[in-house]
Scaffold this active site. Structure first.
Site, PDB file in Angstrom:
ATOM      1  CB  SER A 107      -8.115 128.097  14.227  1.00  0.00           C
ATOM      2  OG  SER A 107      -6.782 127.539  14.529  1.00  0.00           O
ATOM      3  CE1 TYR A 111      -9.148 123.289  11.476  1.00  0.00           C
ATOM      4  CE2 TYR A 111      -7.154 124.639  12.140  1.00  0.00           C
ATOM      5  CZ  TYR A 111      -8.402 124.160  12.359  1.00  0.00           C
ATOM      6  OH  TYR A 111      -8.887 124.286  13.446  1.00  0.00           O
TER       7      TYR A 111
END
Length: 251
Positions: free
Chosen positions: A138, A152
């Site tokens: 990401s 995350y």
């Protein structure tokens, strides 16, 4: 090309399957939700009838099941040239806010589940002497993030470093040029995980457009890619050095 995709029942994984099938890839698909896998398999069969698709239920946090399912699908498909480590979770909460379960689930799925998948994929590639490992990280992996993004972002940084370590090893050894490793850093791409943010977050692109950029990078077998390239190749660098207030806004 025979490609295995984890987390293929929805979002980025399902759209990758559609687009790779349209390009002629035979597919092995895994996910926890078998009803959605069945629907996707039927959809691909109708649109791309010349493509072979097999599927199996898999929760990547069941670490012992991962190598077994990878080998099962390898046998069913007749081989594997590419594995896309895509399955992930994004249920993080601020550390110490009373929801350690959400952060533990995110780290277990995104790090340990990804590691188990990489282990299984690389075992196949080492045995056959070639392959392409694709790991979905990401843009949030480039720096520590606050509040609900903390776990995350940390998990996506971990999987990127794991994949880069694999690349460093194969590039220094006998598998150089025969095993490729690609790390993808998606920016804001609408998906089930982005949920309600999809309609109100600046720079968000639709799933088809975002995944097309991911598939392009995969097919080129690049080492690392921020996708879509514009604006995330630039913003990824900005985010890595941005002051905390700006990082919070981007996250």
């Amino acid at each position: 090309m025979r490609t295995l995709i984890t987390g293929a029942s929805s979002g980025l994984g399902a759209e990758m399957a559609r687009q790779l099938a349209a390009a002629g890839h035979d597919l092995a698909l895994t996910a926890r939700r078998t009803d959605r896998l069945d629907d996707l398999t039927a959809e691909i069969g109708a649109v791309s009838p010349g493509v072979r698709v097999c599927s199996a239920p898999l929760d990547v946090s069941d670490l012992g099941a991962v190598p077994r399912v990878v080998q099962q699908l390898r046998a069913e498909l007749g081989g594997l040239e590419r594995v896309v480590v895509n399955a992930g979770a994004g249920k993080g909460r601020p550390i110490g806010s009373g929801r350690p379960d959400a952060n533990i689930e995110t780290l277990t799925t995104n790090v340990l589940g990804a590691l188990a998948t990489m282990e299984a994929a690389m075992a196949v590639f080492r045995e056959q002497g070639h392959g392409h490992l694709v790991v979905v990280s990401s843009v949030m992996s480039v720096r520590a993030m606050p509040t609900h993004m903390t776990a995350y972002a940390a998990s996506k940084a971990a999987v990127a470093r794991l994949a880069e370590g694999v690349r460093a090893e194969v590039d220094a050894g006998e598998l150089k040029g025969r095993v490729r490793v690609t790390v993808l850093h998606p920016g804001y791409i609408a998906s089930e995980m982005t949920g309600a943010k999809s309609g109100r977050t600046p720079l968000m692109v639709d799933t088809e457009t975002g995944v097309a950029a991911m598939v392009e990078a995969i097919e080129k077998e690049v080492g690392r890619a921020f996708v879509p390239r514009w604006p995330w190749e630039v913003l990824g660098r900005v985010l890595a050095i941005a002051p905390p207030a700006l990082a919070r806004r981007l996250g």
